[in-house]
Design a protein around this motif. Sequence first.
Motif, PDB file in Angstrom:
ATOM      1  N   ASP A 190       0.822  -1.209   0.000  1.00  0.00           N
ATOM      2  CA  ASP A 190       0.000   0.000   0.000  1.00  0.00           C
ATOM      3  C   ASP A 190       0.857   1.261   0.000  1.00  0.00           C
ATOM      4  OD1 ASP A 190      -2.405  -1.252  -0.144  1.00  0.00           O
ATOM      5  OD2 ASP A 190      -2.618  -1.448   2.048  1.00  0.00           O
ATOM      6  N   ALA A 191       1.985   1.176   0.712  1.00  0.00           N
ATOM      7  CA  ALA A 191       2.883   2.336   0.763  1.00  0.00           C
ATOM      8  C   ALA A 191       3.407   2.666  -0.632  1.00  0.00           C
ATOM      9  CB  ALA A 191       4.043   2.055   1.711  1.00  0.00           C
ATOM     10  N   VAL A 192       3.738   1.626  -1.392  1.00  0.00           N
ATOM     11  CA  VAL A 192       4.208   1.863  -2.762  1.00  0.00           C
ATOM     12  C   VAL A 192       3.073   2.444  -3.588  1.00  0.00           C
ATOM     13  CG1 VAL A 192       5.075   0.774  -4.871  1.00  0.00           C
ATOM     14  CG2 VAL A 192       5.944   0.033  -2.642  1.00  0.00           C
ATOM     15  N   LYS A 193       1.911   1.839  -3.432  1.00  0.00           N
ATOM     16  CA  LYS A 193       0.731   2.272  -4.191  1.00  0.00           C
ATOM     17  C   LYS A 193       0.500   3.775  -4.012  1.00  0.00           C
ATOM     18  CE  LYS A 193      -2.393  -1.268  -4.468  1.00  0.00           C
ATOM     19  NZ  LYS A 193      -3.417  -2.104  -3.830  1.00  0.00           N
ATOM     20  N   SER A 194       0.584   4.226  -2.773  1.00  0.00           N
ATOM     21  CA  SER A 194       0.271   5.638  -2.553  1.00  0.00           C
ATOM     22  C   SER A 194       1.447   6.549  -2.912  1.00  0.00           C
ATOM     23  CB  SER A 194      -0.199   5.881  -1.118  1.00  0.00           C
ATOM     24  OG  SER A 194       0.616   5.196  -0.211  1.00  0.00           O
TER      25      SER A 194
END
Lengths: 434, 119, 421
Positions: A190-194
Amino acid sequence: MTVVDDILAEKDFEKIRKETETNYREYLNPFALRMFKNAGLDVIEGRREGACVWDISGEKYIDCVTGAGIFNAGRHNREITDALKKALDVYDMGGWISIIRERGLLAKKLAQITPGNLKYSIFCCGGGEAVEVAIKLARGHTGKTEIICMENGYHGVTGFALPATGREVYKKPFAPLTPGYIHVPFNDLDAVKSAITKDTAAVLLEPVQGEGGIRPADDSYLAGLRKLCTENEILLIFDEVQTGFGRTGKMFCAEHSGVTPDIMVLAKSMSGGLYPISCAVFTEEISDFLYSHPFIIINSFGGTSLACLTALATIEYIEKNNLPERAVQMGKRFMEGLLALKKNFPELVVDVRGKGLMLGIEFPEDSIGPRMACLLKKNGVISIYTFNNPKIIRIMPSLVITEEEVDFVIDAFDKSLKEIRAQEAGRNMKGAGK
Amino acid sequence: MATSDEIMEALADFKEQCNGNKRLRRMQRDWTKVLHYAAVDTGDKFTMTVREGEILSNEKGAAGTPDVIIEGESETLCNMFWGDINPTQMYLKGEIKVKGTQEDIMRIDAITAIIWPEV
Amino acid sequence: MTASAEDIKKQALADFSKYVNPQKARVLKNAGLDIIEGKREGACVWDITGKKYIDCITSAGSFNVGRRNPEIVAVLKKALDEYDLGVFLLCSKQKADLAKKLAGITPGDLQYVMFGVGGGEANDFAIKLARGFTMKTEIISTLKAYHGHTGFSLAAIGRDAYKKPFYPMVPGFKLVPFNDLKAAEETMTGDTAAIILEPVQGEGGIHPATDAYLQGLRKLCDEREILMIFDEIQTGFGRTGKMFACEHSGVVPDIMTVAKSLGGNLYPISATIYREELNDFLVAHPFIHLSTFGGSDLGCIVGMAVIDYLVKNKVPEHAAAMGERFQKGFDVLLKKYPDLLLEVRRKGLMMGLQYTNESIGPRMSYQLAQNGVMAIYTGNEPSVMRLMPVLVIQPDEVDFVIDALEKSMAAIMKQGGIEKY
């Protein structure tokens, strides 16, 4: 009399040690020498063989540092050494502008052994340099600038690699650094996604964080990254500098998850611990950038004839002796021993983890790492804590390590932990007595 | 000898090949140039305008300030746009003359290498 | 099952195109430089099909001691009986020995050494050291300069084409014209950490710095507490007729970088050598800059053997003499082909032929290859052909190169297209 004869002629080990220490103080780095001593690393290497190294004084050690994974094929591997010696009868580096036949042969071999559609290679000397090439290819090919990288990642110390390294102490004195690098927590999709924007060129990570404390990426995380990258036309870069060439039990760590990156960075064990070489291997699509810019990335020492021949001999050795499988077997034996230690020393061993023969043992506090390294040295093992996290001792022996040697290392850990336990008990008693 | 119209026809074909090649367009996206071609035997001149890797137009006559000037026999120019010759070999042997930066010359070679890899 | 040399060559070119760099293979093939190196010896290299060339490229000065120098080869082979790379985290006697030797042969009070593998890495460290030590950020470099492809070095390069596709670069770099003291002075601010330059610009087209320029810079740097970095990667180890090019002017930098010929054309190694005072930064940060392959046991042994060879055989002096012999030939060519060859710039065996336009560099490469000489134009200035043969080149080989230049120039004159543009 050549310079080597001179060096080998001197047999007075005390004299050699003194002279070396003086030269370090006067010409290299006086404080580093002190650090070496404090960290139990004041070994001056003499003979090297298999999983072992001998101090010039004749003291034998099992090398669990191996320059963070240079010696997968063993210290001073005779077969590869002979190949390099034979190459020296005919070759030198070769001119960088020339078409180097050996370079083509090695690139072809790498295309065959790396997973998926990885095909083209650019050769350099060190891992950091190859990371630089990967980042440049990502920017050049996509026309985008941002690089997403991981907290506690380690990718080298030169200009494009340094900002990707996820630890401030390496970077702060040299600021301002190359802009455009964004750090996110490891193993957090999720961190990469955001963090992704329309200007994101690439995601860069180690499939097992080495200096970050031996942290393997989850298969599902890597699969998720692959999907995200493909959807957003972002390149996925795996830094397999420490994990490559059998270290984790597969030829390349990426194979565990079945995820193929767009660019893979290789170095360290690529040439048997005998000759500097590294490379970025990438897909055919990315190679288009080299049509419009064939001479934009040049390197006088990268992929010399001698380097490529040594690398070819190394890969042959690794394949012939099935070192990845050996890493699986010995890794299993190690892990059993480490788990027993965890059980026997619950107050000292917080966690043991790793993949193949890339192992880490975590202690409850920073100071125990260096203390353990000193005790291990006393017990015949050279080891070091990971740079980004001194709580963790890294165990990365040669993949040719034998069962007896694995047991020896585990035994050395057992003895060293007992001493730490005794030291702690003594301190507590003192504290109680006050 | 090739006529002005024959060269224009070859240029039109070259334009189609370039602009229709996705890979090439991506590769050349940072290339914005004005090129002049001069046929030394007939005296005909042509202007090619490239923006971000796309050939916008081919016109008769020399217009604007060129980044690159390519001179050769009309037949040679024609063959070059048809992909019948390797332009760099011609250039190094002095059969076509190119005025411009070495970088632009290599870019032109890269275009032909992608369209006609076997030449 | 022995393939013919032609078959091997064909296969090698195909592999190179398919797995390394297709366009590079094509460009070299067009230029007649699709040489697959077989035998190498002294100043010469043989294509595997048997054609002999005098190597005037030498990876821009990596082969000062000659192609495959047998003495250095013997040293490395012997070293391989005992050593591997060694572990970069441990103390190494070989590293210590070479550091001492470098401190001994470099001018003035240059003393401490950080090892690397390639030249770019050495320059990256030099720039990092300058920032870390001075706690200032700005780096001044020169137009057309070449310092390498790693991030900090790349930012210091004076040519946009190398950088543009990879923007943004490391901030804080300012470019000034070379040999222009006033421009440097006007660019210096209170936040200037260092100025980095080559005593003879190599890729920029073989431009030697004037003594007055270097002396003036030294003075300015001293007054303003700015560090002076000399990149002697191409000029070092005898290339210009002295062991290091800065000896010509008597100016000692605060940091000097060397690479290329230190490895004797056999083994990659580079070094950043700096004054004692600067080492304070490394005392505070002993493990802030690391290199796995830099200053390996094997590399250091080769480095020592190279330095011994250069000193024992007075190679810098020989380079000066062979440079003079080249100059005599150039003087004749300058008279004979004034419309093609405008100027020759030279220091020792670091030689640049200034042609009238950019097309002549590559066309001359093609002609020279036909005449048995490998030579290319400089990276940042294609109108200049660089000639950097091995320093152990012999007089008859010098004459051969001059003769090949004469034949090639005659051919170009016949073709035309030599006017300035």
